[in-house]
Design an enzyme around this catalytic site. Structure first.
Site, PDB file in Angstrom:
ATOM      1  N   LYS A 166       0.588  -1.621  -0.256  1.00  0.00           N
ATOM      2  CA  LYS A 166       0.059   0.052   0.265  1.00  0.00           C
ATOM      3  C   LYS A 166       0.779   1.090   0.090  1.00  0.00           C
ATOM      4  O   LYS A 166       2.042   1.559   0.657  1.00  0.00           O
ATOM      5  CB  LYS A 166      -0.710   0.389   1.255  1.00  0.00           C
ATOM      6  CG  LYS A 166      -1.704   1.089   1.122  1.00  0.00           C
ATOM      7  CD  LYS A 166      -2.661   1.461   0.127  1.00  0.00           C
ATOM      8  CE  LYS A 166      -3.900   0.020   0.313  1.00  0.00           C
ATOM      9  NZ  LYS A 166      -4.874   0.030  -0.496  1.00  0.00           N
ATOM     10  N   HIS A 187      -9.789  -7.375  -4.948  1.00  0.00           N
ATOM     11  CA  HIS A 187      -9.872  -5.743  -4.118  1.00  0.00           C
ATOM     12  C   HIS A 187     -10.131  -6.579  -2.660  1.00  0.00           C
ATOM     13  O   HIS A 187     -11.098  -7.695  -2.526  1.00  0.00           O
ATOM     14  CB  HIS A 187     -10.414  -5.279  -4.402  1.00  0.00           C
ATOM     15  CG  HIS A 187     -10.627  -4.146  -3.502  1.00  0.00           C
ATOM     16  ND1 HIS A 187     -11.338  -3.840  -2.542  1.00  0.00           N
ATOM     17  CD2 HIS A 187      -9.915  -2.929  -3.128  1.00  0.00           C
ATOM     18  CE1 HIS A 187     -10.987  -2.665  -1.799  1.00  0.00           C
ATOM     19  NE2 HIS A 187      -9.854  -2.354  -2.527  1.00  0.00           N
TER      20      HIS A 187
END
Length: 440
Positions: free
Chosen positions: A212, A339
């Site tokens: 991330k 996701h």
């Protein structure tokens, strides 16, 4: 079997707060506790189906309206779930969305922090609520018929689903006292990120790694990916800054990492910017932000803005619509990944069941699950070699841990309102009042 046994008799909604580590993203930092909503659909035959979704107040409000409309309907009628929720809550949800400042995504306002899926809209909220009810109905139907959910979706094409390690820049602990603690330590430099990845690989067997991004200066995040490539040569690597970069920065990062990235996810914000980046690099671009509804597909595909779409049954309105998305991607030659949000075992079971039915799912799926220390199902799913077996047990193949559910609900009841709506920016400002989401 009597048809009346398949009618919905009752719907139970249980909002909970689950502990969450201090994981960093472009919006800020995860709160010590994050809200989730567990949905139980009970048939007149006494079968209980399970679903799970976001638990913020506006989702709970929407779910209550649908829960009131569902009794008396067959659990088989999942296509009709959209009608009552749309009619019942269109005004209320639209008001809540406009109050969140959804018209200013460039400033970070109105962004759905629960999934960082772009600007929050009433339509997206409804889809996320319907997804939990559809999953619960399919779970109840599968349990009634003695069939796994994947059989209700047409049958599995794989016996196990590969998942990817989800790496974060993070703090060692939440600021202040009272938040949950763990032994992961901080990860604010390449060495910390690599150490995190090694632990994921050692403990769960993951072979694919996603970082991330959008947290540190892009050059530092490039260095972290380079360190991962050196530590795990040949392993698929992904970087996701959640639209935090300009087109110029996105292209610079793509050039710096073009030899090691499996794909670059949402480097810039919006279809137009993504299309510009895509035209300037050979690195595949993926998204879970500019394509999260069917209405967003035509422009993105026509402009070549993305080569991979990350499906998510919470976003798209359930497992059937996830399969519809997969079919469209296959038709247009667009790749498919999956996701993840801050989910528990019910959602993980649903993800695994639908993933098992998607022939075009050729990338390892994302999952936050190893970061979660609490759950409402028993036994907890166990990753082996970075994979989960596809359950052939009736329904989703998970059982509710009711004492755990009740304990997490009590935490929600005892909360003073600070944690019932996820707000990563507010959590960051608790540590640094002057902090603002950055764009590079």
């Amino acid at each position: 079997m009597e048809a009346k046994l398949l009618l919905v008799d009752e719907v139970r909604l249980t909002p909970i707060l689950i502990s969450d580590p201090p994981l960093l993203n472009v919006q800020g930092v995860h709160q010590p506790f994050t809200p989730r909503l567990v949905v139980e659909v009970v048939t007149r035959g006494g079968v209980v189906g399970l679903g799970e979704t976001y638990g913020d107040g506006v989702y709970l409000e929407t779910a209550r309206s649908l829960a009131e409309a569902l009794p008396g309907r067959p659990v088989t009628h999942v296509n009709s779930l959209f009608e009552p929720v749309t009619k019942a809550v269109a005004g209320a949800v639209a008001g809540a969305v406009s109050g969140a400042g959804a018209a200013r995504p460039e400033a970070g306002a109105g962004v759905d922090a629960s999934g960082l899926r772009g600007v929050r809209t009433a339509a997206k909220l409804r889809l996320s609520v319907v997804s939990a009810f559809e999953t619960a109905c399919l779970d109840a139907l599968g349990k009634t018929l003695g069939l796994p959910v994947h059989a209700l979706l047409g049958g599995k094409v794989r016996d196990e689903v590969e998942y990817s390690a989800y790496l974060f820049h993070r703090w060692a602990a939440h600021p202040g006292a009272g938040g949950p603690a763990d032994d992961w330590g901080a990860a604010l430099d390449p060495a910390g990120v690599v150490a995190q990845a090694r632990r994921f690989a050692r403990t769960y067997g993951f072979r694919s790694f996603k970082l991330k991004g959008g947290v540190l200066d892009p050059e530092r995040e490039v260095a972290a990916i380079r360190a991962l490539a050196e530590a795990f040569p040949g392993h698929p690597l992904r970087l996701d800054p959640n639209g935090a970069w300009s087109v110029a920065t996105s292209l610079a990062v793509a050039r710096a990492l073009e030899d090691v990235l499996e794909y670059l996810e949402d480097p810039a914000s919006g279809t137009a910017a993504m299309a510009e980046v895509a035209a300037g690099t050979g690195v595949p671009l993926a998204t879970n932000m500019c394509v999260t509804t069917f209405e967003e597909i035509p422009e993105a595909f026509a402009r070549g803005a993305v080569r991979i779409v990350l499906c998510d049954h919470h976003y798209w309105g359930g497992l059937h619509r996830t399969r519809e998305l997969a079919a469209l991607c296959r038709t247009y030659g667009v790749g498919l990944s999956m996701h993840s949000n801050t989910h528990l075992g019910i959602s993980l079971a649903a993800m695994t069941q639908v993933a098992a039915t998607l022939p075009g799912l050729t990338h390892a799926s994302d999952t936050h699950y190893p970061w979660q220390t609490e759950d409402v199902v028993t036994p907890r799913p166990v990753f082996r070699d970075g994979r989960l077996p596809v359950s052939d047990a009736p329904g989703l193949g998970v059982e509710l841990d009711r004492p755990a559910l009740e304990a997490l609900h009590r935490r929600w009841l005892d909360d003073d309102g600070r944690m019932r709506d996820r707000d990563d920016t507010a959590a960051m400002r608790a540590a640094d009042p002057e902090w603002r989401p950055r764009r590079w």
